[in-house]
Structures are given as C-alpha cells and as structure tokens.
Write an enzyme that holds these catalytic residues in place. Structure first.
Site, PDB file in Angstrom:
ATOM      1  CE1 TYR A 284      37.756  35.344  41.782  1.00 14.42           C
ATOM      2  CE2 TYR A 284      36.818  35.252  39.577  1.00 14.42           C
ATOM      3  CZ  TYR A 284      36.681  35.088  40.937  1.00 14.42           C
ATOM      4  OH  TYR A 284      35.481  34.674  41.460  1.00 14.42           O
ATOM      5  N   GLY A 285      43.554  37.549  39.297  1.00 12.73           N
ATOM      6  CA  GLY A 285      44.865  37.407  38.672  1.00 12.73           C
ATOM      7  C   GLY A 285      45.924  36.842  39.598  1.00 12.73           C
TER       8      GLY A 285
ATOM      9  CG  HIS B 230      36.940  45.652  37.326  1.00 11.37           C
ATOM     10  ND1 HIS B 230      36.739  44.293  37.260  1.00 11.37           N
ATOM     11  CD2 HIS B 230      36.744  45.993  38.621  1.00 11.37           C
ATOM     12  CE1 HIS B 230      36.443  43.838  38.465  1.00 11.37           C
ATOM     13  NE2 HIS B 230      36.433  44.847  39.307  1.00 11.37           N
TER      14      HIS B 230
ATOM     15  CB  CYS C 233      34.654  37.836  35.462  1.00 10.21           C
ATOM     16  SG  CYS C 233      36.394  37.688  35.930  1.00 10.21           S
ATOM     17  CG  ASN C 234      36.704  39.527  29.462  1.00 11.57           C
ATOM     18  OD1 ASN C 234      36.548  39.187  28.299  1.00 11.57           O
ATOM     19  ND2 ASN C 234      36.147  40.610  29.967  1.00 11.57           N
ATOM     20  CB  THR C 235      40.002  36.564  34.676  1.00 13.28           C
ATOM     21  OG1 THR C 235      40.703  37.757  34.301  1.00 13.28           O
ATOM     22  CG2 THR C 235      40.975  35.582  35.294  1.00 13.28           C
TER      23      THR C 235
ATOM     24  CB  CYS D 268      39.054  43.577  32.332  1.00 21.21           C
ATOM     25  SG  CYS D 268      38.745  43.606  34.123  1.00 21.21           S
TER      26      CYS D 268
END
Length: 277
Positions: free
Chosen positions: A57-58, A206, A89-91, A204
């Site tokens: 996503y970044g 992950h 998902c933090n993003t 994150c």
C-alpha cells in the site's frame, strides 16, 4: 456500486452461514491479529482477506487507495455479511477507517492504530520509537496520537519503506539481507541524556513476524510493542456475548486473496493457520 478492481468474488452461499468476523490486510501481516483474535474468541468464525493485488500500500496515491479499499469492502460485505470488520493494517486504518464507517454504517469497523498511548504509559526512559510504514508515519492522525497521549515523551517516527516486504519474504521462508533490516530499524534507537529508547511500537501488522530477528539485531534490549492482543480484546467487546449453550461454528474459516493467485508457499501458510480457500 462500481466493480472492485480485484476481480470476481465467490458467489454468496444460498444457505447463510454464521456471520463471520472479517479480518482485512494488504498482505499476510494481519494473520498476527487473527492469531490473537482466535485466542480470545475461539468460538467465532473468521474470514481473512488479503489485498495482495494491491500490495504494498505504500506505493499508492492516497485517494486512489482510499477508493480501492472502499469499493473492495462493498464486495466483501455483500458476499460475507460480516458481523464485524477489522482493518488489520495501520496504513489502511489511518487512511480510510472513518470513510468505511460512513460508507457502510451497518458494519462495526475496528482499525489498527499505532500503540502510542500504551507505549507512553509503559516507558521508563521517556524515549519511544514508532516503527511504521512511510504512509502511517506521514499521516496527521499519527501525530495527533502523539500530541494527545505522549506529549511528555520523546517519540521518534521511523518510516521503514521495505520492512513489510522483508517480513512477507521471511514468512514465506525466503532468505533476506539482515543488513537491510538493521538499516531500517537503526533510527529507532536513541541515546539522550544518559537514557535509551526502551519501547519500539510495531505499527505494522507484518512486523511481529520479524520480532525474533529484530530482537537479535537490536543494539540493546527494548520492548517491541505489538497491539494485536489489545485489538482482539476490542473486537470481542463489540460483539454480543455468547452463553455456554451456544453452539460453536461449524463452517470453515476462509482465506481470500484479491489476486486470486496465492502461490504455493502462501497457500501452505494459510492452511497452517487453518484457513480454507
């Protein structure tokens, strides 16, 4: 609603199963949340969805990513009728959580936000680092959390632009260069006025898969703070309680990948988590 960009979805069953808890992430990091959720809610049914077609996503422009996630959830909700949806998902959470709540008001949404408040409460040195994706680091929401809950701490935001991909490789059993990991985490470690960073927030989902590697490479011991357990408890608090007479779910927990093409290693991983495709 416009068709989601990830392709067709499985047809909704003709006999409605128990309404599941939907756990969503851009990849497989959200399995850390699923793992904790199963501990506190072993009687619940789960559907794990990975937007691997959009990972990472970044690399996305924010408005395009926001539209994508909102459209995808239209399909997810129509097909799975979740009792609750977790954005693991933090993003994505810092970008689109409130938009999802407005778009789908009938579904309770739980998001992942950096665990800055518990870090501020737990630190002894007052030096806290937040290890996150660049997208999470640059969001005003993250800085608002610091201002609200950690104004008396020195909080360093560290945007790791490749660590999620390294975590995915590690989970797959692939080799990776530990020097790259060290370069990503080195800015987290601060020495100031005779004190050292004592907490690193894993912002994150992950990153907990790498925690043993992170501990080994760290220049000194720190508390690597994983919010997954707290998120699982929050999920449970939003669901109606079940009595001892309630039957446990009989349907399988499912995994769905938006690419429709998970490779062999990922399929094995999902099966190891008891998820059926």
């Amino acid at each position: 609603m416009k068709k989601a960009p990830a392709g067709s979805f499985p047809a909704k069953p003709t006999i409605a199963p128990e309404r599941p808890i939907l756990v969503f992430d851009s990849g497989i990091g959200g399995l850390t949340v699923l793992r904790e959720a199963r501990v506190v809610m072993p009687d619940r049914r789960f559907v794990y969805i990975a937007d691997d077609a959009g990972f990472p996503y970044g690399n996305w422009e924010e408005e395009a990513l926001k539209r994508r996630i909102i459209e995808l959830f239209g399909e997810f909700i129509a097909n799975y009728d979740p009792e609750i949806a977790v954005i693991a998902c933090n993003t994505a959470s810092t970008l689109v959580l409130e938009d999802l709540r407005r778009a789908y008001p009938s579904v309770p949404f739980v998001g992942m936000v950096p665990a800055i408040k518990p870090a501020a409460e737990r630190t002894s040195s007052g030096l806290v680092s937040v290890l996150a994706t660049p997208g999470t680091v640059k969001r005003a929401y993250t800085r608002d959390l610091i201002q609200s809950f950690a104004s008396r701490c020195h909080v360093r935001l560290v945007g790791a632009d490749g660590l999620a991909a390294i975590a995915e490789a590690h989970i797959r059993g692939e080799s990776f260069d530990e020097a790259l990991v060290m370069a990503q985490i080195a800015p987290c470690f601060i020495e100031k006025d005779g004190k050292r960073t004592d907490i690193v927030v894993l912002a994150c989902t992950h990153y907990p898969f790498l925690v043993n590697v992170l501990r080994r490479l760290a220049p000194w011991p720190v508390d690597w703070l994983d919010p997954a357990e707290a998120i699982a408890r929050r999920m449970k608090s939003l669901l109606p309680a079940r009595s001892d007479d309630d039957e446990f779910h009989s349907q399988d927990d499912l995994a769905f990948f938006t690419s429709r093409k998970p490779d062999y290693a990922i399929r094995r991983l999902m099966q190891g988590f008891g998820l059926r495709f």
